[in-house]
Design a protein around this motif. Structure first.
Motif, PDB file in Angstrom:
ATOM      1  N   ARG A  84       0.845  -1.186   0.000  1.00  0.00           N
ATOM      2  CA  ARG A  84       0.000   0.000   0.000  1.00  0.00           C
ATOM      3  C   ARG A  84       0.883   1.240   0.000  1.00  0.00           C
ATOM      4  O   ARG A  84       1.886   1.295   0.710  1.00  0.00           O
ATOM      5  N   MET A  85       0.506   2.246  -0.790  1.00  0.00           N
ATOM      6  CA  MET A  85       1.261   3.492  -0.799  1.00  0.00           C
ATOM      7  C   MET A  85       0.331   4.657  -1.098  1.00  0.00           C
ATOM      8  O   MET A  85      -0.758   4.477  -1.657  1.00  0.00           O
ATOM      9  N   ALA A 113     -11.630   1.678  -6.966  1.00  0.00           N
ATOM     10  CA  ALA A 113     -11.575   1.311  -8.385  1.00  0.00           C
ATOM     11  C   ALA A 113     -10.434   0.334  -8.630  1.00  0.00           C
ATOM     12  O   ALA A 113      -9.374   0.422  -8.001  1.00  0.00           O
ATOM     13  N   LEU A 114     -10.647  -0.580  -9.552  1.00  0.00           N
ATOM     14  CA  LEU A 114      -9.651  -1.589  -9.914  1.00  0.00           C
ATOM     15  C   LEU A 114      -9.101  -1.281 -11.297  1.00  0.00           C
ATOM     16  O   LEU A 114      -9.856  -1.017 -12.231  1.00  0.00           O
ATOM     17  N   LYS A 115      -7.768  -1.291 -11.443  1.00  0.00           N
ATOM     18  CA  LYS A 115      -7.110  -1.078 -12.723  1.00  0.00           C
ATOM     19  C   LYS A 115      -6.014  -2.125 -12.887  1.00  0.00           C
ATOM     20  O   LYS A 115      -5.603  -2.782 -11.938  1.00  0.00           O
ATOM     21  N   GLU A 116      -5.520  -2.248 -14.105  1.00  0.00           N
ATOM     22  CA  GLU A 116      -4.435  -3.187 -14.384  1.00  0.00           C
ATOM     23  C   GLU A 116      -3.170  -2.391 -14.661  1.00  0.00           C
ATOM     24  O   GLU A 116      -3.153  -1.507 -15.505  1.00  0.00           O
ATOM     25  N   GLY A 117      -2.104  -2.698 -13.916  1.00  0.00           N
ATOM     26  CA  GLY A 117      -0.820  -2.033 -14.103  1.00  0.00           C
ATOM     27  C   GLY A 117       0.217  -2.982 -14.655  1.00  0.00           C
ATOM     28  O   GLY A 117      -0.051  -4.162 -14.900  1.00  0.00           O
ATOM     29  N   CYS A 123      -5.466  -1.449  -7.051  1.00  0.00           N
ATOM     30  CA  CYS A 123      -6.735  -1.023  -6.476  1.00  0.00           C
ATOM     31  C   CYS A 123      -6.555   0.371  -5.883  1.00  0.00           C
ATOM     32  O   CYS A 123      -5.707   0.571  -4.999  1.00  0.00           O
ATOM     33  N   PHE A 124      -7.324   1.339  -6.403  1.00  0.00           N
ATOM     34  CA  PHE A 124      -7.221   2.725  -5.953  1.00  0.00           C
ATOM     35  C   PHE A 124      -8.386   3.048  -5.015  1.00  0.00           C
ATOM     36  O   PHE A 124      -9.552   2.802  -5.341  1.00  0.00           O
ATOM     37  N   TYR A 147      -3.145   0.165  -3.827  1.00  0.00           N
ATOM     38  CA  TYR A 147      -2.703  -1.155  -3.363  1.00  0.00           C
ATOM     39  C   TYR A 147      -2.214  -1.921  -4.590  1.00  0.00           C
ATOM     40  O   TYR A 147      -2.833  -1.873  -5.660  1.00  0.00           O
ATOM     41  N   ARG A 148      -1.109  -2.674  -4.433  1.00  0.00           N
ATOM     42  CA  ARG A 148      -0.542  -3.369  -5.587  1.00  0.00           C
ATOM     43  C   ARG A 148       0.130  -4.661  -5.133  1.00  0.00           C
ATOM     44  O   ARG A 148       0.353  -4.894  -3.946  1.00  0.00           O
ATOM     45  N   MET A 149       0.504  -5.482  -6.126  1.00  0.00           N
ATOM     46  CA  MET A 149       1.155  -6.759  -5.847  1.00  0.00           C
ATOM     47  C   MET A 149       2.636  -6.592  -5.560  1.00  0.00           C
ATOM     48  O   MET A 149       3.160  -7.110  -4.594  1.00  0.00           O
TER      49      MET A 149
END
Length: 278
Positions: A84-85, A113-117, A123-124, A147-149
């Motif tokens: 998380r950042m 909101a969910l996006k693909e990076g 997840c924002f 939030y990211r992997m």
């Protein structure tokens, strides 16, 4: 990883209220951290961004996760991504916060909101904070949390161009002591800011991570110093991380009536970019 975005969006509209008396002692510690000085008597104007040190969540130590953050759930949605950042945000300053006043923050989840990076799903979570001081509206802040992997590309990525030096440029020593002091001011237990072994071995960073809110605070201070008055609005976004392995600079250029600001390490890419207006 399968994210149930409909479940997470159920947190939209949730509110949380925190309040704390702003003391001269806290302001004194804040100013010492940033090598600044000014009156700390009751009634004096508090420095901009001091609200980030007030009313922070105080989860019991037993309820912290392995990264030092409170366990997921509660006010923020339980996003099942490990990292998380603070990705960015915007602030509107309405009136000064004053020392000796009760500061109240009402926080609202505005969007999930969910996006693909490039590194996988992102997840924002968008949060709006409404801050009052002594019953007066002091500021409104939008906070963008991601939030990211896995970590995004680091400043060492060869494809990232080096940031220019601004007309106004201030060097900052990126020391573990500075990062620890800011973590203490904001009651931030996230281990990437003070536990070097954890940052390197568990999260894959080359060193301790410089706080995004601290960079934003320094840029606001620079903007106020250049123009001689606090800005009416400030917006920013994080582009790449800074670490305690390199010192960095605060930079600013005139942009009409506004200022364009950014941080970067020597020969590194833009880390945070911002805009202040009056």
């Amino acid at each position: 990883m399968d994210l149930d975005i409909d479940h997470l969006r159920g947190w939209i509209g949730r509110e949380e209220v925190q309040a704390e008396l702003l003391t001269g002692a806290l302001v004194q510690r804040f100013k010492a951290t940033f090598d600044r000085s000014s009156p700390i008597d009751d009634g004096a104007e508090a420095p901009l961004m001091i609200h980030l040190c007030l009313g922070q969540p105080a989860a019991p130590t037993a309820e912290l996760g392995p990264d030092g953050h409170p366990e997921r759930g509660g006010f923020l949605p339980p996003v099942p991504l490990p990292h998380r950042m603070w990705a960015g945000g915007a602030l509107e300053f309405h009136a000064p916060i004053r020392i000796g006043e009760a500061v109240r923050r009402r926080s609202v989840i505005e969007d999930v909101a969910l996006k693909e990076g490039r590194s996988g799903p992102l997840c924002f979570v968008t949060v709006t904070h409404h801050v009052e001081s002594g019953g007066r509206r002091a500021l409104t802040e939008r906070q963008d949390i991601v939030y990211r992997m896995a970590q995004a590309t680091t400043p060492e990525a060869p494809s990232a161009p080096a940031a220019p030096e601004g007309h106004h440029c201030r060097p900052i020593r990126s020391t573990p002591t500075l990062l620890f002091r800011y973590s203490a001011l904001t009651f931030n237990g996230h281990r990437i800011h003070y536990d070097g072994a954890y940052a390197r071995q568990e999260e894959g960073y080359p060193g301790l991570v410089v706080h995004g809110p601290m960079q934003a605070t320094m840029l606001v201070q620079l903007a106020q110093e250049i123009r001689g008055a606090p800005p009416a609005g400030f917006e920013f976004r994080s582009l790449s991380p800074l670490f305690d392995t390199h010192d960095f600079t605060l930079n600013a250029e005139d942009e009409g009536d506004a200022l364009r600001l950014w941080t970067a390490r020597d020969a590194g890419p833009l880390a945070m970019e911002a805009r202040a207006r009056w």
